[in-house]
Design an enzyme around this catalytic site. Sequence first.
Site, PDB file in Angstrom:
ATOM      1  N   ASP A  67     -13.106   7.218   6.332  1.00 48.26           N
ATOM      2  CA  ASP A  67     -12.544   8.562   6.179  1.00 48.26           C
ATOM      3  C   ASP A  67     -13.001   9.228   4.882  1.00 48.26           C
ATOM      4  O   ASP A  67     -13.618   8.583   4.020  1.00 48.26           O
ATOM      5  CB  ASP A  67     -11.010   8.499   6.230  1.00 48.26           C
ATOM      6  CG  ASP A  67     -10.426   7.338   5.421  1.00 48.26           C
ATOM      7  OD1 ASP A  67     -11.109   6.859   4.498  1.00 48.26           O
ATOM      8  OD2 ASP A  67      -9.297   6.923   5.710  1.00 48.26           O
ATOM      9  N   ASN A 136       3.029   3.411   5.801  1.00 47.68           N
ATOM     10  CA  ASN A 136       3.593   3.996   7.026  1.00 47.68           C
ATOM     11  C   ASN A 136       2.893   3.492   8.292  1.00 47.68           C
ATOM     12  O   ASN A 136       3.103   4.029   9.376  1.00 47.68           O
ATOM     13  CB  ASN A 136       3.520   5.528   6.970  1.00 47.68           C
ATOM     14  CG  ASN A 136       2.093   6.050   6.907  1.00 47.68           C
ATOM     15  OD1 ASN A 136       1.143   5.273   6.921  1.00 47.68           O
ATOM     16  ND2 ASN A 136       1.932   7.360   6.854  1.00 47.68           N
ATOM     17  N   HIS A 138      -0.408   3.488   8.874  1.00 47.04           N
ATOM     18  CA  HIS A 138      -1.673   4.135   9.253  1.00 47.04           C
ATOM     19  C   HIS A 138      -2.862   3.196   9.031  1.00 47.04           C
ATOM     20  O   HIS A 138      -2.814   2.295   8.194  1.00 47.04           O
ATOM     21  CB  HIS A 138      -1.868   5.490   8.551  1.00 47.04           C
ATOM     22  CG  HIS A 138      -2.234   5.441   7.107  1.00 47.04           C
ATOM     23  ND1 HIS A 138      -2.040   6.506   6.247  1.00 47.04           N
ATOM     24  CD2 HIS A 138      -2.811   4.479   6.331  1.00 47.04           C
ATOM     25  CE1 HIS A 138      -2.469   6.203   5.055  1.00 47.04           C
ATOM     26  NE2 HIS A 138      -2.938   4.987   5.074  1.00 47.04           N
ATOM     27  N   GLU A 143      -2.413   8.851  10.994  1.00 45.50           N
ATOM     28  CA  GLU A 143      -1.017   8.829  10.591  1.00 45.50           C
ATOM     29  C   GLU A 143      -0.120   8.561  11.801  1.00 45.50           C
ATOM     30  O   GLU A 143      -0.549   8.718  12.955  1.00 45.50           O
ATOM     31  CB  GLU A 143      -0.656  10.192   9.973  1.00 45.50           C
ATOM     32  CG  GLU A 143      -1.472  10.555   8.737  1.00 45.50           C
ATOM     33  CD  GLU A 143      -1.090   9.766   7.487  1.00 45.50           C
ATOM     34  OE1 GLU A 143      -0.741   8.578   7.590  1.00 45.50           O
ATOM     35  OE2 GLU A 143      -1.165  10.347   6.394  1.00 45.50           O
TER      36      GLU A 143
HETATM   37  P1  PGA Z   1      -4.033   1.048  -0.373  1.00 46.19           P
HETATM   38  O1  PGA Z   1      -4.173   2.011   0.882  1.00 46.19           O
HETATM   39  O2  PGA Z   1      -5.029  -0.028  -0.193  1.00 46.19           O
HETATM   40  O3  PGA Z   1      -4.331   1.912  -1.565  1.00 46.19           O
HETATM   41  O4  PGA Z   1      -2.630   0.524  -0.371  1.00 46.19           O
HETATM   42  C1  PGA Z   1      -4.314   1.444   2.140  1.00 46.19           C
HETATM   43  C2  PGA Z   1      -4.362   2.526   3.189  1.00 46.19           C
HETATM   44  O5  PGA Z   1      -3.773   3.592   2.981  1.00 46.19           O
HETATM   45  O6  PGA Z   1      -4.989   2.297   4.241  1.00 46.19           O
END
Ligand code: PGA
Length: 264
Positions: A67, A136, A138, A143
């Site tokens: 992304d 969450n 995702h 999302e």
């Molecule tokens: P993080 O993010 O590794 O910074 O916890 C993971 C994600 O949002 O996929």
Amino acid sequence: MRVIIEANSQQVAVKGAQFVSQQIVNKPDSVLGLATGSTPVELYGQLINACEAGRISFADVTSFNLDEYIGIDEQHSQSYRYFMNDTLFKHIDIDLANTYIPLGNTGYPEQEAKNYEAQIVNRGGIDLQILGIGSNGHIGFNEPSSSLQSRTRVKTLTEQTMYDNSRYFSPAEYQPECAITMGIATIMETKKVVLLATGSNKAAAVKAMVEGGISSMCPASMLQMHPDTIVIVDEDAAQDLSLREYYRSVERMTEKMNPMEAFQ
Ligand code: PGA
């Protein structure tokens, strides 16, 4: 899903790097799917060490990132292109021309998303996809409520994701609210998935992903339908899993029958 529980984040990174290294050794021209965020940073450190020691080479590897933010350019210190160059690419022998990340500032994000999907197909698809997971649930920026059939497209970020990622932006700095992300169906087409999660703030998401029902409210739960997903978690991220002891016993058996060659 194969669930591997390691003692801490460093061990998670070491184990994750073993799978990635094995992939590259088995197929030097592998197409890797890469992730940003804090979770894969230690894994990338392990891969850099392996590359410097001559155990693996990225010379023939192609990469596709999950992304990119919309509305900031590649030079912006919070763009995922900047992150990848800085954290991984400049330390390994990969050809930058073979590193793909959606362009977030073309002005035509939907078109860019379609092009990106086509570029993945042109390169023969992704052999191994590295994933983190949001608090969450995702994956990429898919999302909660994302279509489980979605392809690379524009997504608006949830308040939770905005909050989780606000730590990277200074208070006065513009924080993008939209991103281009590979879709769930795009991720489901990758041949192998290695998902890492560390820390107690991921425990609920890991529980929902591994042991909850398949639901767009936890997009990562769709990986239950993926034929080759390996989830590597530390003790803190594993703390809510009901079948923790079962996963450990399966892993002990798997390691005994099929010891992984040590690449690290
Ligand atoms: P993080 O993010 O590794 O910074 O916890 C993971 C994600 O949002 O996929």
